[in-house]
Design an enzyme around this catalytic site. Sequence first.
Site, mmCIF file in Angstrom:
data_model
loop_
_atom_site.group_PDB
_atom_site.id
_atom_site.type_symbol
_atom_site.label_atom_id
_atom_site.label_comp_id
_atom_site.label_asym_id
_atom_site.label_seq_id
_atom_site.Cartn_x
_atom_site.Cartn_y
_atom_site.Cartn_z
ATOM 1 N N SER A 1 -7.041 -6.850 10.018
ATOM 2 C CA SER A 1 -8.439 -7.248 10.223
ATOM 3 C C SER A 1 -8.980 -8.114 9.092
ATOM 4 O O SER A 1 -10.078 -8.652 9.197
ATOM 5 C CB SER A 1 -9.313 -5.997 10.367
ATOM 6 N N GLY B 1 -1.648 -8.697 12.801
ATOM 7 C CA GLY B 1 -2.188 -7.361 13.042
ATOM 8 C C GLY B 1 -2.981 -6.788 11.888
ATOM 9 O O GLY B 1 -2.867 -5.599 11.588
ATOM 10 N N HIS C 1 0.819 -1.216 0.000
ATOM 11 C CA HIS C 1 0.000 0.000 0.000
ATOM 12 C C HIS C 1 0.852 1.265 0.000
ATOM 13 O O HIS C 1 0.354 2.346 0.325
ATOM 14 C CB HIS C 1 -0.971 -0.009 1.192
ATOM 15 N N CYS D 1 5.218 11.961 -8.258
ATOM 16 C CA CYS D 1 4.725 13.011 -9.153
ATOM 17 C C CYS D 1 3.589 12.421 -9.978
ATOM 18 O O CYS D 1 3.789 11.418 -10.675
ATOM 19 C CB CYS D 1 5.852 13.499 -10.065
HETATM 20 C C1 BJW Z 1 -3.469 -5.765 16.994
HETATM 21 C C2 BJW Z 1 -3.063 -4.859 17.908
HETATM 22 C C3 BJW Z 1 -1.880 -5.269 18.596
HETATM 23 C C4 BJW Z 1 -4.796 -3.961 17.074
HETATM 24 N N1 BJW Z 1 -1.342 -6.456 18.297
HETATM 25 N N2 BJW Z 1 -3.022 -6.934 16.675
HETATM 26 C C5 BJW Z 1 -14.395 -7.182 -2.861
HETATM 27 C C6 BJW Z 1 -13.371 -7.993 -3.320
HETATM 28 C C7 BJW Z 1 -12.157 -7.454 -3.706
HETATM 29 C C8 BJW Z 1 -11.937 -6.095 -3.616
HETATM 30 C C9 BJW Z 1 -12.957 -5.299 -3.184
HETATM 31 C C10 BJW Z 1 -14.172 -5.826 -2.833
HETATM 32 N N3 BJW Z 1 -14.969 -4.805 -2.487
HETATM 33 C C11 BJW Z 1 -14.266 -3.649 -2.592
HETATM 34 C C12 BJW Z 1 -13.037 -3.931 -3.010
HETATM 35 C C13 BJW Z 1 -11.936 -2.977 -3.237
HETATM 36 C C14 BJW Z 1 -11.277 -2.410 -2.012
HETATM 37 C C15 BJW Z 1 -11.659 -3.112 -0.721
HETATM 38 O O1 BJW Z 1 -11.043 -4.062 -0.274
HETATM 39 N N4 BJW Z 1 -12.649 -2.591 -0.020
HETATM 40 C C16 BJW Z 1 -13.094 -3.227 1.238
HETATM 41 C C17 BJW Z 1 -13.300 -2.148 2.275
HETATM 42 C C18 BJW Z 1 -14.284 -4.090 0.951
HETATM 43 N N5 BJW Z 1 -9.858 -2.573 -2.228
HETATM 44 C C19 BJW Z 1 -9.165 -1.737 -2.969
HETATM 45 O O2 BJW Z 1 -9.677 -0.765 -3.498
HETATM 46 C C20 BJW Z 1 -7.711 -2.048 -3.174
HETATM 47 N N6 BJW Z 1 -7.425 -2.095 -4.553
HETATM 48 C C21 BJW Z 1 -7.979 -3.015 -5.345
HETATM 49 O O3 BJW Z 1 -8.756 -3.881 -4.928
HETATM 50 O O4 BJW Z 1 -7.565 -2.887 -6.654
HETATM 51 C C22 BJW Z 1 -8.201 -3.721 -7.616
HETATM 52 C C23 BJW Z 1 -7.311 -4.835 -7.995
HETATM 53 C C24 BJW Z 1 -6.685 -5.612 -7.056
HETATM 54 C C25 BJW Z 1 -5.897 -6.683 -7.442
HETATM 55 C C26 BJW Z 1 -5.742 -6.945 -8.765
HETATM 56 C C27 BJW Z 1 -6.352 -6.156 -9.720
HETATM 57 C C28 BJW Z 1 -7.154 -5.110 -9.312
HETATM 58 C C29 BJW Z 1 -6.836 -0.967 -2.560
HETATM 59 C C30 BJW Z 1 -6.925 -0.935 -1.081
HETATM 60 C C31 BJW Z 1 -6.143 0.255 -0.531
HETATM 61 C C32 BJW Z 1 -6.252 0.344 0.974
HETATM 62 N N7 BJW Z 1 -5.697 1.567 1.405
HETATM 63 C C33 BJW Z 1 -5.571 1.808 2.846
HETATM 64 C C34 BJW Z 1 -4.977 3.206 3.012
HETATM 65 C C35 BJW Z 1 -3.499 3.187 2.630
HETATM 66 C C36 BJW Z 1 -2.819 4.456 2.914
HETATM 67 C C37 BJW Z 1 -2.976 4.871 4.351
HETATM 68 O O5 BJW Z 1 -2.428 4.224 5.266
HETATM 69 O O6 BJW Z 1 -3.633 5.883 4.548
HETATM 70 O O7 BJW Z 1 -4.716 0.830 3.440
HETATM 71 S S1 BJW Z 1 -7.094 1.613 3.748
HETATM 72 C C38 BJW Z 1 -6.367 0.884 5.177
HETATM 73 O O8 BJW Z 1 -6.805 -0.485 5.334
HETATM 74 C C39 BJW Z 1 -4.861 0.819 4.873
HETATM 75 C C40 BJW Z 1 -4.510 -0.515 5.428
HETATM 76 O O9 BJW Z 1 -3.297 -0.959 4.873
HETATM 77 C C41 BJW Z 1 -5.694 -1.357 5.097
HETATM 78 C C42 BJW Z 1 -5.824 -2.605 5.927
HETATM 79 O O10 BJW Z 1 -6.019 -2.293 7.288
HETATM 80 P P1 BJW Z 1 -5.369 -3.205 8.416
HETATM 81 O O11 BJW Z 1 -3.902 -3.093 8.354
HETATM 82 O O12 BJW Z 1 -5.941 -4.560 8.351
HETATM 83 O O13 BJW Z 1 -5.841 -2.434 9.741
HETATM 84 P P2 BJW Z 1 -7.201 -2.605 10.568
HETATM 85 O O14 BJW Z 1 -7.302 -1.407 11.442
HETATM 86 O O15 BJW Z 1 -8.338 -2.903 9.704
HETATM 87 O O16 BJW Z 1 -6.937 -3.900 11.453
HETATM 88 C C43 BJW Z 1 -5.962 -3.901 12.494
HETATM 89 C C44 BJW Z 1 -6.017 -5.266 13.193
HETATM 90 O O17 BJW Z 1 -4.963 -5.278 14.148
HETATM 91 C C45 BJW Z 1 -7.329 -5.495 13.952
HETATM 92 O O18 BJW Z 1 -7.813 -6.810 13.697
HETATM 93 C C46 BJW Z 1 -6.932 -5.373 15.434
HETATM 94 O O19 BJW Z 1 -7.644 -6.250 16.286
HETATM 95 C C47 BJW Z 1 -5.472 -5.765 15.383
HETATM 96 N N8 BJW Z 1 -4.665 -5.151 16.436
HETATM 97 N N9 BJW Z 1 -3.846 -3.773 17.955
HETATM 98 C C48 BJW Z 1 -1.925 -7.266 17.355
HETATM 99 N N10 BJW Z 1 -1.310 -4.497 19.524
#
Ligand code: BJW
Length: 242
Positions: free
Chosen positions: A182, A180, A113, A121
Amino acid sequence: MTCDQIGSIVILTGAGISKESGLSTFRDTDGIWAKVRIEDVATPEAFEKDPERVQEFYNARRRGFLSESVQPNAAHQALADLERRWSKDLLVVTQNIDDLHERAGTRSLVHMHGELLKVRCARTGQVYPWRRDVTPEDACECCGSTGTLRPNVVWFGEIPFDLDRIYAALQCCSRFIAIGTSGQVHPAAGFVAEARRGGRARTVLLNAEATDTSPLFDEQVLGPASRIVPEYVEKLLAENRD
Ligand code: BJW
């Protein structure tokens, strides 16, 4: 990563691994998406509509990443230690845009990501390091234009980086470990299924709590990453000692 190597590991990390370093997760009750709307800051449309708002959101997070108090924790360090001591291939795929894995010493690393300490750019695609706020007056180093710099991160609707390398590693690995995360954001949420395809990989979730993808893992350890990741790494190394 080559497919002829039994014992290779792919590790997927998410915001939870950096929580104990002082960085927010996204979907916990005190997470980033409880304070700002995804549609306002994390889509290409948001950037087109209000670039200054989006830049300010990322400027504030970049300042946070660079603050003295934000340091790699025991989980980041344990993964770097595992990479040093594991004789087979190992790839860390992080969804995080911080640099805590690098600072802990991990070398085999993919930022799917993107990275907030880099800008891109929008006109030329050139990427370069950036450690201060981005302002509307900042000119791009490559083309000299103002207003073309954006954080080098992947927003919703954009295609994550290095997917070919990631899927090649998933198809070959003997072990897939998610830490870590979700499991709510695709394509990363589908990596566990990809690693299981063909029955090759043992799958392990190390997380604070169970997630929607928990049933897809062979093994789950719940607790804070700074405790459970070092414990798991020691166990893995002990089991695989010659
Ligand atoms: C602990 C803890 C401790 C707490 N110890 N644990 C259906 C199927 C496929 C795709 C889609 C779909 N519907 C929609 C989509 C597309 C969309 C998507 O997935 N949407 C969903 C919401 C449904 N995805 C996209 O648009 C992606 N692109 C894409 O699909 O392109 C098309 C394509 C793909 C492949 C081939 C060809 C085409 C892009 C996704 C971009 C996500 N961007 C972000 C922002 C990045 C920049 C930024 O940081 O600002 O990325 S959103 C945000 O979520 C960020 C993260 O990387 C990402 C994941 O979050 P993460 O890391 O899982 O955090 P949390 O908070 O959700 O979870 C934390 C966990 O830790 C929890 O479980 C806690 O319990 C735990 N925890 N403390 C251990 N101490």
